[in-house]
Design an enzyme around this catalytic site. Structure first.
Site, short mmCIF file in Angstrom:
data_model
loop_
_atom_site.label_atom_id
_atom_site.label_comp_id
_atom_site.label_asym_id
_atom_site.label_seq_id
_atom_site.Cartn_x
_atom_site.Cartn_y
_atom_site.Cartn_z
N CYS A 1 -2.39 -0.02 7.45
CA CYS A 1 -1.58 1.01 7.34
C CYS A 1 -1.83 2.22 8.55
O CYS A 1 -0.67 2.77 8.88
CB CYS A 1 -2.01 1.80 5.98
SG CYS A 1 -1.59 0.87 4.51
N HIS B 1 0.92 -1.18 0.10
CA HIS B 1 -0.06 0.02 0.11
C HIS B 1 0.80 1.30 0.07
O HIS B 1 2.19 1.28 0.57
CB HIS B 1 -0.78 -0.24 1.30
CG HIS B 1 -2.00 -0.90 1.42
ND1 HIS B 1 -3.05 -0.78 1.73
CD2 HIS B 1 -2.07 -2.14 0.51
CE1 HIS B 1 -3.98 -2.01 1.87
NE2 HIS B 1 -3.31 -2.83 0.97
N GLU C 1 0.84 4.18 1.64
CA GLU C 1 1.20 4.54 2.98
C GLU C 1 2.19 3.75 3.66
O GLU C 1 3.52 4.21 4.13
CB GLU C 1 -0.05 4.33 4.00
CG GLU C 1 -1.31 5.15 3.59
CD GLU C 1 -2.38 4.17 2.67
OE1 GLU C 1 -3.46 4.21 3.12
OE2 GLU C 1 -1.83 3.60 2.10
N CYS D 1 -6.23 2.00 5.69
CA CYS D 1 -6.96 0.74 6.22
C CYS D 1 -6.44 0.35 7.58
O CYS D 1 -5.25 1.05 8.10
CB CYS D 1 -6.49 -0.31 5.19
SG CYS D 1 -5.04 -0.87 5.01
#
Length: 181
Positions: free
Chosen positions: A113, A80, A82, A110
């Site tokens: 993260c 991801h 992040e 999410c």
């Protein structure tokens, strides 16, 4: 070692054109300006058919990390934007604590993260669009300010939200039109 001297010591996997140009060092930049850089990073994910989410980490008025989703191209469910930006920022400063940093992300993080942000002791998160299905900064749950965790992250939500949401909507509309999920 000052941050501007560390960029050459980053691992090869972080070999992106980082921190060049006067706009990346301007201390007067505001949340919208930094978020525009995150949106630019999100658009890079489209080059390899990843969900267009981007992240930028800023410390002392300077971009120290930037990333976009790479789940599809890397075959990695944890890739991801992040999380990649947090790893890159930690490598840049040489420490796991991201003291004094702000992470700008185009979508509410999410649980994975958000958990990484708490563990990295990130002081502040600014995100654009909410994620009503998986958002862990208040939409579904709030890991960033959970009373039982040992760190709280200050959150600013909604910066350039419509632009970020439109980018994601267009991506999924294109996939649906192509018969993909």
């Amino acid at each position: 070692m000052p941050p501007h001297e560390r960029k050459d010591s980053l691992p090869a996997r972080f070999a992106l054109p980082l921190w060049h140009g006067p706009c990346y060092n301007a201390r007067a930049m505001d949340d919208q300006t930094w978020m525009r850089l995150a949106l630019d990073e999100a658009r890079r994910a489209l080059d390899h058919d990843d969900v267009p989410i981007g992240a930028v980490v800023v410390r002392d008025g300077e971009v120290i990390a930037r990333a976009h989703n790479r789940r599809e191209i890397d075959g990695d469910p944890t890739a991801h934007a992040e999380l990649l930006a947090i790893r890159q920022a930690s490598a840049f400063i040489g420490h796991w604590r991201l003291e004094g940093a702000t992470l700008y992300c185009t979508l509410e993080p999410c649980a994975m993260c958000a958990g990484a942000m708490v563990l990295a002791r990130l002081p502040r998160l600014v995100y654009a669009a909410p994620d009503p299905k998986a958002g862990a900064a208040g939409s579904v749950l709030d890991l960033l300010n959970h009373p039982q965790l040992n760190h709280r992250v200050a959150v600013t939500a909604g910066v350039l939200a419509e632009e970020a949401a439109a980018l994601i909507r267009e991506f999924f509309a294109r996939l649906r039109a192509q018969g993909q999920k």
